[in-house]
Enzyme design. Structure first.
Site, mmCIF file in Angstrom:
data_model
loop_
_atom_site.group_PDB
_atom_site.id
_atom_site.type_symbol
_atom_site.label_atom_id
_atom_site.label_comp_id
_atom_site.label_asym_id
_atom_site.label_seq_id
_atom_site.Cartn_x
_atom_site.Cartn_y
_atom_site.Cartn_z
ATOM 1 N N THR C 95 0.859 -1.180 0.000
ATOM 2 C CA THR C 95 0.000 0.000 0.000
ATOM 3 C C THR C 95 0.891 1.223 0.000
ATOM 4 O O THR C 95 1.562 1.509 0.993
ATOM 5 C CB THR C 95 -0.907 -0.001 1.243
ATOM 6 N N LYS C 171 -6.916 1.714 -3.602
ATOM 7 C CA LYS C 171 -6.506 0.975 -2.416
ATOM 8 C C LYS C 171 -6.549 1.877 -1.179
ATOM 9 O O LYS C 171 -7.054 1.499 -0.120
ATOM 10 C CB LYS C 171 -5.101 0.416 -2.627
ATOM 11 N N LYS C 240 0.652 4.849 9.233
ATOM 12 C CA LYS C 240 1.304 5.116 7.941
ATOM 13 C C LYS C 240 0.237 5.266 6.846
ATOM 14 O O LYS C 240 0.282 6.191 6.031
ATOM 15 C CB LYS C 240 2.263 3.973 7.593
#
Lengths: 293, 293, 293, 293
Positions: C95, C171, C240
């Site tokens: 990701t 995503k 993150k």
């Protein structure tokens, strides 16, 4: 004193004039050389490289817009780390993140140099008048060497400790409180306006009593008068600032929920094409969300 | 002057003393009669009903904790609406919602009476010293009649217009900005503390420069000293306030996102058992969320 | 097929096994070589450098924790950009942020190579079972070449366009909605619990009707059972992620206020020492703020 | 069975038809009598007073928009409390606050009657098809008596306990999660749109995998198709709901920060003149804040 200065933007140009006018031997470097040329009339040397600055002086100030610019002038072959003589002092006067300052401090130490973080409180007109407040963090003896410069640039020096990063943290926290205050003024103004009460009346009540301070007086008036241009502090710079503050909070486990609010306002301002206007535009974003504009 | 007063809480007791000490003929009513008895030594009449107040004076002040209490003393058989003589003045000095004030204004008009909304800015110690700031909204001639009382209670009267609700809106907006400021101080203090910087140092920078105003000086110090008791303004009262502000925003289509933040802090403070402490406890909630307490 | 894989973490190790078990000739590289050694028993070659991968195969997958790791394996002397043969394909399955993917795409094009962004939806157990859903963005012919691998790793491939960054955006948006859902479950559970209602009863109502979907079933159960360890997706990784999402919003002028809420919860979780536990810990942060823990 | 029903709005009219069509002897009361007249063709008696309902039946359902309406039909001389026979059952099927339900429960007990809270999950089309899900809280024997009605109105009855307030809490929590989901969809759609990705593509990914559930399918489609009229659930009703949820949180010390976000969106929608459109308009408010509309 022989002095160098990197960064001739809205703040830096006024600082350069004051240093030169006070009789110091100043050399400046700006990435866009043409901006610096105007200063030659003020007895300022304009140099083509940072290496030239390092040859001219052992004290070099930087006044840069962000951490990327700070890294660009510090690191690499022709950067300050390679150019400053041993014992030389880099006085970083921009508003920088804690991670950037901490790393740069270590690099300067490793190079036998000294980093002072000396961010300032004040807008360009205060820089022009030598009315900045300077938050100085770093070795006391290095701060002592720079004191003549600080006294030309500002009306007060807060010595905040021997760690440069402390100055960075306090500067970020100060601007954080300021951003929150501006957002709050905007929200309160929208509230009274939609109840049919003049925002100027609220502004008077606020600034004569509990909020009789520069932050509220300055920004209340900017919002009332809609003097968003020329920008004293742009939306895009404010966004850079709040990102540094949120990163500083994240680094030590501190959520900063009020800052999220005005970060979103600034992003909205950019989405509406107002990124180059004063960050007090967050009040207009609030007004838009209230159906006022 | 003959005067009545309803509500002898943290603010009201000081106001009663000042009015009486200034030579006015004061009668007071408090739901909990025992609290009022202490005032008899100060030449204050304590009466058993609001009807008694209406017989004693044509100007009655109220200083009540919330809109429910205001409705309770105003409406119904033994309430102010039924008790005040024609032309009588009800001066509502508590912090009340715009809907409550608007409704009460209409009811008093219908009864041939006058409502003045005159909420105050200041904590109990300022009430004791006659240092309140009063925001007066209502008919000018009625405000004129009350001026001798206002001059005993406060150091300044802002006349904010002929509509009582304007005073309510400005008072709510003022407290809104204050609540946001307290939350912000708490966030900024957490940030610097976790970076190893003394919160008192940040407090000094803030209150000597951009935020050199009572709001920041008062609450910065309360948070630094942790003097949350006795509470000048309790968490539960702060929660009542923010609910009034959010309702005032909802009524006219104004979102108030910064207020959501400290409303949540106050609810958290109550969840942690701190509802009766000063609303500056929101700074402790912030510290808890930051893993500091 | 000859295939390379970089990154043998919680997801990567399962992917490696499936690729090898399907008969492909797989070489893997991991920064911490010891982690990869366990795979030698599964007929996987473990190599010492990314250059070795480039010599082994013209298709190399990466499954890395963040953009820093992606840059580290891609750039520089021994990186993928220097190692992949012309026409080689880098399939980035982690990701990653939109800026990182956009830059890497340009670099691979300049090097005569192809970047496919193919982030996946699914936790480690789904990787082990080949039940991932893959979001593939990039040149159709390159995706076609990789299809045999995708069919081993996942149960479905969404082809989201010819730009790798589109896969990254979808995503991030998917995980954004997921983070918001987890936060929301936590808030709703706190609400009913403090009203004396079992959270499991609410969970049943939610997951049998309007929210009868994996996101709610999975995370509702994790929160009810407090199975925060081993973490399927750690707090620090969630942080993150949300930073990437907020950056993606900032890049195009989109405020994401719901994400601010759970970013603050994750920061609080880290402040309370829970950074390595599952990001569903944000529900515990909510409970803490509600005085429940 | 003889049954009464109060409230013939978007939901109530369908419920009335289904009850009557199932052969029950139904009398209805609506504040605006004309709305009810259309039902006479469906063999429904339309009565002029709540007292008439109490004479007609010992089970009376109410389906009302808010707590004010519930109080208005329950209390006072001609209300349900005065009209229902001893042992009579009031089945409150609207979405009501916990304080209102708790108080009404006590009043009905004191009057020798029974309150069942039976709020429903489902929009008007589901009411028309008897596809509602009913959350029933109250005495089991009373719920048993009402079961034939519930089976006509809904496809499933969740029995959530013997306290009516439990049904209210779960219903509020369910709608809370729903409101958060809608807001989240809106934020994610804005994000991908401004990155040049079709929102419908994200919608497909979401609703085929982690979010394959009615909440996301229904509202994702409404937002994509912009079918905000006719409103299944209006902005102003959504605002009433979130206020009830925040009040339910405040009552027990639970902050609900995600709800603050969409409360502000709904207020903004009202400010922009969209109060009577579907509450999915919060996605348009998000788009406006992103400079998209």
């Amino acid at each position: 004193m022989k002095v160098g200065l990197i960064g001739i933007g809205g703040m830096g140009q006024h600082m350069a004039r004051r240093i030169s006018d006070a009789g110091h031997d100043l050399a400046v470097y700006n990435r866009t050389n043409s901006k610096a040329q105007a200063l030659t009339a003020a007895n300022v040397k304009v140099v083509d490289s940072i290496s030239d600055l390092g040859r001219h002086a052992s004290i070099v100030l930087s006044m840069l817009a962000d951490d990327v610019a700070l890294a660009a002038v510090s690191k690499g072959g022709g950067g300050l780390l390679a150019s400053l003589p041993p014992g030389g002092i880099h006085v970083a006067m921009g508003t920088h993140g804690v991670a950037a300052i901490r790393e740069l401090d270590q690099l300067h130490r490793a190079a036998g140099q000294v980093l002072i973080a000396a961010p300032v409180i004040g807008r360009p007109d205060m820089a022009a008048g030598g009315q900045l407040v300077i938050l100085g963090g770093g070795l006391p003896e290095a701060i002592e060497r720079c004191r003549p410069l600080f006294s030309v640039l500002g009306r007060h020096l807060f010595e905040v400790g021997t760690e440069p990063v402390a100055a960075s943290v306090i500067k970020l926290a100060n601007n954080y409180v300021l951003g929150c205050a501006i957002e709050t003024i905007g929200e309160a103004f929208s509230l009274v306006r939609k109840h049919g009460v003049e925002a100027s009346l609220l502004n008077q009540v606020l600034t004569e009593i509990l909020f009789a301070a520069p932050a509220y007086k300055t920004y209340g008036q900017i919002i009332l008068d809609r003097t968003f241009e020329p920008a004293g502090h742009k939306v895009v710079i404010g966004l850079k600032d709040i990102n540094l503050m949120l990163a500083a909070g994240e680094a030590v486990g501190v959520p900063l929920p009020s800052g999220n609010v005005w970060r979103d306002r600034l992003i909205g301002a950019i989405a509406h094409g107002d990124g180059q206007r004063d960050w007090a535009m967050m009040a207009i974003e609030q007004a838009r969300a209230s159906g006022l504009e």
